[in-house]
Write a protein that holds these residues in place. Structure first.
Motif, PDB file in Angstrom:
ATOM      1  N   GLU A  35      -1.653   9.884  -3.866  1.00 30.03           N
ATOM      2  CA  GLU A  35      -1.766   9.350  -5.228  1.00 30.03           C
ATOM      3  C   GLU A  35      -0.687  10.052  -6.042  1.00 30.03           C
ATOM      4  O   GLU A  35      -0.742  11.282  -6.183  1.00 30.03           O
ATOM      5  N   HIS A  45       0.582   0.762 -15.711  1.00 27.16           N
ATOM      6  CA  HIS A  45      -0.309  -0.254 -15.158  1.00 27.16           C
ATOM      7  C   HIS A  45      -1.651  -0.320 -15.900  1.00 27.16           C
ATOM      8  O   HIS A  45      -2.168   0.721 -16.362  1.00 27.16           O
ATOM      9  N   PHE A  54      -6.283   3.439  -6.212  1.00 28.59           N
ATOM     10  CA  PHE A  54      -6.769   4.767  -5.796  1.00 28.59           C
ATOM     11  C   PHE A  54      -8.117   4.634  -5.052  1.00 28.59           C
ATOM     12  O   PHE A  54      -8.349   5.309  -4.048  1.00 28.59           O
ATOM     13  N   PHE A  85       6.604   9.889  -4.050  1.00 28.18           N
ATOM     14  CA  PHE A  85       6.510   9.668  -2.608  1.00 28.18           C
ATOM     15  C   PHE A  85       7.433  10.639  -1.867  1.00 28.18           C
ATOM     16  O   PHE A  85       7.031  11.297  -0.915  1.00 28.18           O
ATOM     17  N   SER A 106       8.757  -0.719   2.448  1.00 20.81           N
ATOM     18  CA  SER A 106       8.072  -0.889   1.169  1.00 20.81           C
ATOM     19  C   SER A 106       8.194  -2.333   0.701  1.00 20.81           C
ATOM     20  O   SER A 106       9.146  -3.034   1.032  1.00 20.81           O
ATOM     21  N   GLY A 107       7.231  -2.749  -0.103  1.00 23.44           N
ATOM     22  CA  GLY A 107       7.288  -4.088  -0.682  1.00 23.44           C
ATOM     23  C   GLY A 107       8.267  -4.168  -1.840  1.00 23.44           C
ATOM     24  O   GLY A 107       8.616  -5.261  -2.286  1.00 23.44           O
TER      25      GLY A 107
END
Ligand code: FAD
Ligand code: DLZ
Ligand code: SF4
Length: 519
Positions: A35, A45, A54, A85, A106-107
């Motif tokens: 997280e 967000h 989460f 990250f 990753s997207g």
């Protein structure tokens, strides 16, 4: 364990079938889940989106551990948490001295660029694997796109139908002899239209702890924290999917474009949040929908419509994103430069359609497709809101939002900012469309039938203002150009009434204060 393989699993990769875990055994693997502050705040967000990610991550980690996997789970409040990250992967490599870091791509472009730098920063090799949860590979999309002038979704969709065999007959033709039943997906809502409610899931102890954390740490983010009812485990997501297939799918098709005040999601599936984080698999959903058709429990227009959204639009926008990045993020073909109005964040507007769509967005971190496209998006297009503000808003406010799916929809579909690569024409509409497809206008303080002046529905003059100011760009478009014949038939007084009314309205818009989307 000596020299394990370190597998970072990101918050939208919560699937046992993720490619990074393929072929590995718990004994040789150390999974890393984190997280991190950067991900929670690169846009601010919606609170429910952070709870969703989460909570789903914590549940997924617990499931993996119960199966015998070793998971390093870094919580947001862990004192050593570096907040990124890359920082967490570096720390995990220091802890475990792995023989390899193995990760599913990753997207998002932003994170993919960061991942590419890991190899240079780490003392071990880094393997980045394709995301096999998507049906189309990057190469499939490139093959489709190469040599085409227009990247029309329809032809891509047909390839996906052939590739998957979904709703295909043995002779190679589509079920019902038509590829696309979009024309049967546009019923206006009947008086009193109500859909069976989608299941809401009561937060368990794990989710309640996350709700508390988000309430404390992200108090200034947009959106209601509670009630929170999104599925956060695969079992819950499967239950939500089953409820959709048995209670909503049959009428999904006809009412796909309808909007009803107070019926926020009508017959939509509400499955995008689960799909996008990996709790559900796109093909399993499409095959389940097809079963409903084959068993005679749902008509073709509903089942084809649902499958088209997933193997058509969803796969297409993902391919489009990777094909068009990084330029797509900067595109602004119509030179739109107005700031997003404050009411997108507060919901305080007399335009009832917009107020209702913003209310459901605030309450549920969700609005359905036509609300996003033809109310909120249409407004941003007509008012000439700059793409950056619109992108940030959509990315921040929806629980299912990731740049790979948000950006093509925002810059391509609603704003025409990419110059028509994705949409063959701007989805511009006056109040008439909203009146036909919803019951919003009946109780609006504006009159949808009034075209200009005091009390006129703002969409009416804005529509002509948009058409007039982009005439050079749009007149030659065969799907929209004819509209200028109507404009030219109007006398000068009527034209200037339209333009003045629109300008007055635009001048009255209060720009959003800084700090809603980003600090
Ligand atoms: P349903 O109507 O039940 O559709 C079924 C599934 O089809 C969805 O769950 C979704 O996975 C897929 N789908 C449908 N339309 C699209 C589309 N245009 N693009 C990609 N997938 C689609 N969807 C997201 O998942 N994330 C986003 O950030 C997002 N941003 C959007 C922004 C704009 C401006 C617009 C116009 C659309 C956006 N969409 C986005 C697409 C769509 O609105 C949502 O997928 C849908 O509302 C989710 O609700 P649902 O699961 O009930 O969808
Ligand atoms: C959206 C999101 C948020 C809010 N937080 C996290 C997080 O703390 N850790 C994580 O692994 N993923 C998070 N995500 C999802 C990521 O942003 C997503 O995995 C990347 O954007 C790649 O698509
Ligand atoms: Fe929206 Fe115009 Fe209808 Fe009011 S009258 S609800 S502003 S379309």
């Amino acid at each position: 364990m000596t020299s394990p393989i370190l597998v970072p699993v990101l918050g939208d990769q919560l699937s046992r079938n993720i490619s990074s875990l393929d072929g590995l055994s718990p004994a040789q693997t150390r999974i890393l889940m984190m997280e991190v502050w950067d991900e929670a705040t690169y846009v601010k967000h919606h609170k429910q989106k952070i709870v969703l990610i989460f909570a789903a991550m914590r549940h997924f980690a617990a499931e993996l551990r119960a199966e015998g996997w070793q998971v390093d789970y870094i919580r947001l409040d862990d004192p050593e948490n570096t907040g990124s990250f890359t920082g967490e992967v570096v720390r995990a490599v220091e802890r475990h001295a792995p023989s390899e870091v193995r990760v599913t791509e990753s997207g998002e472009w932003r994170v993919a660029r960061a991942m590419e730098e890991w190899e240079g920063r780490l003392p071990c090799p880094v393997t980045i694997l394709p995301d096999t949860r998507f049906i189309a590979t990057h190469a499939d999309f490139r093959n489709f796109a190469d040599g085409r002038k227009h990247l029309t979704m329809e032809y891509f969709y047909r390839e996906m139908r052939r590739k998957t065999g979904l709703l295909m007959r043995r002779d190679g033709n589509p079920e019902g002899d038509q590829w696309n039943l979009d024309a049967e997906n546009r019923e206006p809502p009947k008086e009193g239209l109500r859909a069976p409610p989608a299941p809401k899931f009561t937060p368990d102890e794990t989710t309640r702890a996350v709700i508390e954390l988000v309430g404390t740490r992200f108090a200034d983010h947009f959106g209601d924290l509670e009630p929170f009812g999104w599925p956060v485990t695969r079992d819950e997501a499967l239950e939500a999917a089953e409820a959709f297939f048995t209670r909503r799918l049959a009428l999904f098709g006809p009412y796909q474009d309808a909007m009803v005040h107070g019926e926020d999601d009508l017959y939509h599936s509400m499955l995008s949040t689960s799909l996008n984080i990996g709790l559900l698999d796109p093909l399993e959903l499409c095959r389940r929908a097809e079963d409903e058709y084959r068993a005679g429990r749902a008509p073709l227009n509903s089942v084809e419509g649902f499958i088209r959204q997933i193997i058509g639009w969803r796969e297409y926008v993902r391919g489009f994103y990777w094909h068009q990045m990084p330029d797509l993020a900067e595109a602004n073909e119509l030179a739109a430069n107005r700031p997003l109005p404050e009411f997108f964040w507060t919901g305080k507007t007399d335009m009832r359609c917009l107020a209702d769509c913003i209310r459901t967005t605030r309450e549920d971190a969700h609005a359905h497709h036509i609300q996003r496209l033809m109310v909120l998006g249409n407004f941003c297009l007509l008012a000439g809101i700059n793409p950056r503000d619109v992108q940030d808003w959509y990315l921040a406010v929806y629980a299912d939002a990731y740049e790979w799916v948000e950006l093509p929809n925002v810059s391509g579909m609603i704003l025409y900012a990419d110059g028509g690569n994705l949409a063959t024409k701007p989805y511009a509409a006056s109040g008439n469309y909203i009146n036909k497809m919803s019951n919003y206008c009946k109780e609006c303080s504006y009159s949808v039938s009034k075209k200009t002046g005091e009390g006129a529905c703002p969409f009416n003059p804005l529509y002509w203002h948009f058409m007039d100011r982009h005439r050079d760009r749009l007149e030659s478009n065969h799907r929209i150009g004819r509209i200028y014949a109507t404009w030219d038939r109007m006398d000068d007084e009527k034209k200037s009434d339209y333009l003045e009314s629109a300008q007055k309205f635009l001048d009255s818009l209060e720009p959003a204060r800084k700090g809603w989307a980003r600090d």
